[in-house]
Design a protein around this motif. Structure first.
Motif, short mmCIF file in Angstrom:
data_model
loop_
_atom_site.label_atom_id
_atom_site.label_comp_id
_atom_site.label_asym_id
_atom_site.label_seq_id
_atom_site.Cartn_x
_atom_site.Cartn_y
_atom_site.Cartn_z
N LYS A 113 0.86 -1.18 0.00
CA LYS A 113 0.00 0.00 0.00
C LYS A 113 0.89 1.22 0.00
O LYS A 113 1.89 1.26 0.69
CB LYS A 113 -0.89 0.02 1.24
CG LYS A 113 -1.72 1.24 1.35
CD LYS A 113 -2.60 1.13 2.57
CE LYS A 113 -3.31 2.44 2.80
NZ LYS A 113 -2.35 3.52 3.02
N ARG A 164 -2.77 7.32 -5.20
CA ARG A 164 -2.18 6.08 -4.71
C ARG A 164 -1.57 5.35 -5.90
O ARG A 164 -2.18 5.28 -6.95
CB ARG A 164 -3.23 5.21 -4.03
CG ARG A 164 -3.82 5.94 -2.83
CD ARG A 164 -4.34 5.03 -1.79
NE ARG A 164 -4.70 5.83 -0.61
CZ ARG A 164 -4.66 5.37 0.61
NH1 ARG A 164 -4.30 4.14 0.84
NH2 ARG A 164 -4.99 6.15 1.63
N ALA A 222 -4.48 5.00 -8.60
CA ALA A 222 -5.83 5.21 -8.06
C ALA A 222 -5.81 6.49 -7.23
O ALA A 222 -4.75 7.10 -7.03
CB ALA A 222 -6.25 4.03 -7.19
N TYR A 223 -6.97 6.91 -6.79
CA TYR A 223 -7.00 8.04 -5.87
C TYR A 223 -8.03 7.79 -4.77
O TYR A 223 -8.93 6.95 -4.92
CB TYR A 223 -7.29 9.36 -6.60
CG TYR A 223 -8.72 9.53 -7.07
CD1 TYR A 223 -9.68 10.13 -6.26
CD2 TYR A 223 -9.11 9.10 -8.33
CE1 TYR A 223 -10.99 10.29 -6.68
CE2 TYR A 223 -10.41 9.26 -8.77
CZ TYR A 223 -11.35 9.86 -7.95
OH TYR A 223 -12.63 10.00 -8.38
N THR A 224 -7.83 8.48 -3.67
CA THR A 224 -8.83 8.48 -2.61
C THR A 224 -9.26 9.92 -2.38
O THR A 224 -8.51 10.85 -2.70
CB THR A 224 -8.26 7.91 -1.30
OG1 THR A 224 -7.10 8.66 -0.95
CG2 THR A 224 -7.90 6.44 -1.44
N GLN A 259 -12.30 4.52 0.11
CA GLN A 259 -12.47 3.86 -1.18
C GLN A 259 -11.40 4.34 -2.14
O GLN A 259 -11.05 5.51 -2.17
CB GLN A 259 -13.84 4.20 -1.75
CG GLN A 259 -14.95 3.41 -1.10
CD GLN A 259 -16.25 3.53 -1.87
OE1 GLN A 259 -16.43 4.48 -2.62
NE2 GLN A 259 -17.14 2.59 -1.67
N GLU A 260 -10.90 3.41 -2.91
CA GLU A 260 -9.93 3.78 -3.93
C GLU A 260 -10.64 3.76 -5.28
O GLU A 260 -11.36 2.83 -5.60
CB GLU A 260 -8.76 2.79 -3.93
CG GLU A 260 -7.88 2.92 -2.70
CD GLU A 260 -6.59 2.12 -2.81
OE1 GLU A 260 -6.32 1.58 -3.90
OE2 GLU A 260 -5.86 2.05 -1.81
N SER A 265 -10.09 3.75 -9.20
CA SER A 265 -9.03 3.42 -10.16
C SER A 265 -8.86 4.53 -11.20
O SER A 265 -9.83 5.12 -11.68
CB SER A 265 -9.38 2.11 -10.87
OG SER A 265 -8.45 1.87 -11.90
#
Lengths: 196, 416
Positions: free
Chosen positions: B38, B133, B197-199, B209-210, B212
């Motif tokens: 992660k 991320r 990805a982003y949060t 939640q991620e 994509s």
């Protein structure tokens, strides 16, 4: 187009099962669920937001490290709050300038106000009294603030508080009585001012 | 105001003191040694890295702890100085709403690890508070994926606001186990796949939640620093414990040792914090002291293998030391949990600005004026802070049980 990942929400039991597998998602769920209640609870006891934060973070880490000690047949919240409250009391025993000793909080009999249904706040009105109540809370010992937060913030019964603090119910009842009277004494000047 | 009203007042008052948007997850996550794949970004400063270093309670001295901290990884420092890290800076455009691009910056490979530095950048609307991320994977031409060892890195949003969009970005260093690589050629072909990805920073749901943002892939041919593999297979008896040094892989950025022994019974002093016996080692090469009394790091991947052997990692560059190696496990140490009061007293007597915590952890003392900041006498300089941390660690280790060896293994290492 942005695809949204699907992550099922957990309940406490599922979260604990995750933690037992050292899966951080379980801890993340418990933090999300209990962080504010725990932080606010520790803050009432310590009257120090930063210290309370450290205590709660440490408590969550303990949960992650000691999850095998948790009896899954019992509610997680009670177990966790017990860790937080006890750690807050212990932390104050090192940091606080106020004594933990309940004897310090015993009020001379002559100063005890009539126990109007054990309600210390019948005599004051509302938000304008915030500063006075804050000072009154500050003046209480750690142990008294602990019973206050358990009773009035977390809505625990005296029996539940007794079990949580590992103290006889009579002790808890006495502390609540003392705490309420201390608060009422602190509020008395306000009442007198208003009556005048 | 009735009792009920007091309860309501107290709840409102506490909610005002500690609003719902004050969250604990990031700091908690940083205090627990991450063992999963992660990438944590956003506002990671040196102070946080130091806190990560010192706030770990007993636990296993794990390799990814070093890699995550971005400190103490002397092996990567050495190969960087030696110019062995390939600078690629290949950029793939992702595009999309956030105008993203991903850059494979640098890469390094030897027999023990593959290291990659990757970044992603783009722009986001001013009101769009997100964190990127980035998850890298390394795949060999035969399709085998290298196991992830750990990562360091940081980054996050920020940048000047000169329009309705702001720059966003992330940069990470990731390490992978290279023991799967079995080639004799001086170059290695790798596929580096990157998931992005982003949060949402304001997302109140944990885990966040991620979302994509897609993936991209790089193909790279990089120098492979093969290192030296030895199988001393020596057995030494010390304090009633038989220990075998089965294998040694000396690569420029990392040395791996396979030690086989039956772990002694654990002390019963604190069953709440099960630990392991930690080898503390020294190395002399041709009678010259190279390493003295250092903890060697377990690899999470190889901890307690079925063969009864443990794979330890020395994150130092040792490949230049040819000749007679005397590798010694000086003692096995078992870290106990110090009583909080006694640990605090020891810190105070040493004049160290640390606060002992229940459960054996400790942290930098907080400012009385602002509990969210460290105390005023805590230095901001990294080196000074590191020195304080070392002093604190030395005090902490006073609560370490020892089984004195020593177990000394002597073998010859040829020129690389």
């Amino acid at each position: 187009m942005i695809a949204q990942s699907k992550e099922a929400r957990l309940d406490d039991k599922q979260a604990i099962a995750h933690i037992k597998r050292k899966d951080m998602r379980g801890l993340a769920h418990l933090v999300a669920t209990y962080q504010h209640q725990a932080w606010r609870t520790a803050d009432v006891i310590t009257r120090d937001i930063g210290l309370a934060k450290d205590i709660v973070q440490g408590a969550f880490i303990k949960v992650f490290q000691r999850i095998d000690q948790y009896d899954t047949s019992r509610p997680f919240k009670a177990w966790f709050i017990k860790i937080v409250v006890n750690d807050a009391i212990k932390a104050m025993s090192r940091h606080a300038t106020i004594s933990l000793d309940d004897d310090q909080d015993k009020i001379p009999l002559g100063e005890i106000l009539p126990d109007d249904d054990a309600d210390p706040f019948l005599i004051v009105s509302d938000a304008e009294d915030r500063e006075i109540i804050e000072k009154a809370l500050d003046a209480l010992s750690t142990n008294l603030r602990a019973v206050i937060v358990l009773k009035y913030f977390l809505d625990y019964s005296e029996d539940e508080i007794s079990a949580l603090l590992d103290e006889p119910r009579s002790t808890i009842k006495g502390r609540l009585y003392t705490a309420r009277n201390r608060l009422r004494l602190a509020l008395r000047p306000l009442v007198e001012e208003r009556e005048a | 105001m009735t009792n009920q009203r007091f309860g309501d007042w107290l709840k409102d008052y506490q909610a005002e003191r500690i609003p719902d948007d004050m969250k604990l997850w990031n700091e908690i996550e940083f205090q627990i040694i991450p063992t999963r794949r992660k990438i944590v970004i956003s506002r990671v400063g040196w102070l946080v890295a130091i806190l990560m270093l010192i706030m770990t309670t007993a636990g296993v001295y794990a390799l990814d702890q070093i890699l995550n901290n971005q400190t103490g990884d002397k092996g990567m420092d050495a190969v960087t100085e030696q110019g062995k890290v390939a600078e690629l800076y290949i950029t793939n455009q992702i595009g999309g709403d956030y105008e993203l691009s991903v850059t494979l910056q640098t890469i390094y490979a030897d027999s023990n690890r593959v290291f990659v530095a990757i970044s992603a950048s783009g722009t986001a609307p001013v009101d769009d508070t997100i964190s990127l991320r980035l998850t890298p994977y390394i795949v060999l031409p035969n399709g085998d994926e290298l196991p992830f060892l750990g990562f360091g890195g940081g980054g996050g949003g920020g940048g000047s606001i000169d329009s309705d969009r702001v720059p966003i970005g992330i940069a990470i260093n990731a390490n992978f186990d290279a023991s799967l690589i079995a080639i004799t050629e001086p170059e290695l072909n790798l596929i580096i796949r990157v998931d992005l990805a982003y949060t949402k920073d304001n997302d109140m749901v944990y885990p966040q939640q991620e979302y994509s943002l897609g993936e991209t892939q790089f193909e790279a041919t990089v120098p492979f620093n093969r290192g030296v593999t030895l199988t001393p297979n020596q057995t030494v008896m010390g304090d009633g414990i038989e220990m075998r040094l089965q294998k040694v892989v000396i690569a420029p950025s990392l040395t791996r040792l396979e030690l086989c022994y039956v772990e002694p019974a654990q002390p019963e002093a604190d069953i709440l914090y099960p630990n392991v016996w930690q080898p503390v080692v020294s190395l002399h090469v041709n009678n010259e002291a190279i390493l003295e009394n250092i903890d060697i790091a377990l690899s999470e991947l190889d901890y307690r293998t079925e063969t009864g052997c443990y794979t330890y990692n020395v994150t130092e560059s040792l490949d230049s030391y040819a000749g007679e190696w005397a590798f010694s496990v000086d003692y096995l140490g078992y870290q106990l949990i110090p009583p909080m009061d006694e640990l605090q007293q020891a810190f105070d007597e040493a004049g160290l600005p640390f606060v002992a915590m229940e459960g054996g952890g400790y942290m930098l003392a907080r400012s009385e004026a602002n509990p969210h900041q460290t105390r005023e006498d805590v230095p901001e300089d990294y080196e000074e802070l590191q020195a304080l941390s070392d002093s604190a660690q030395a005090i902490y280790q006073q609560w370490r049980e020892k089984i004195e060896g020593a177990w000394t293994f002597i073998f010859t290492v040829p020129e690389a």
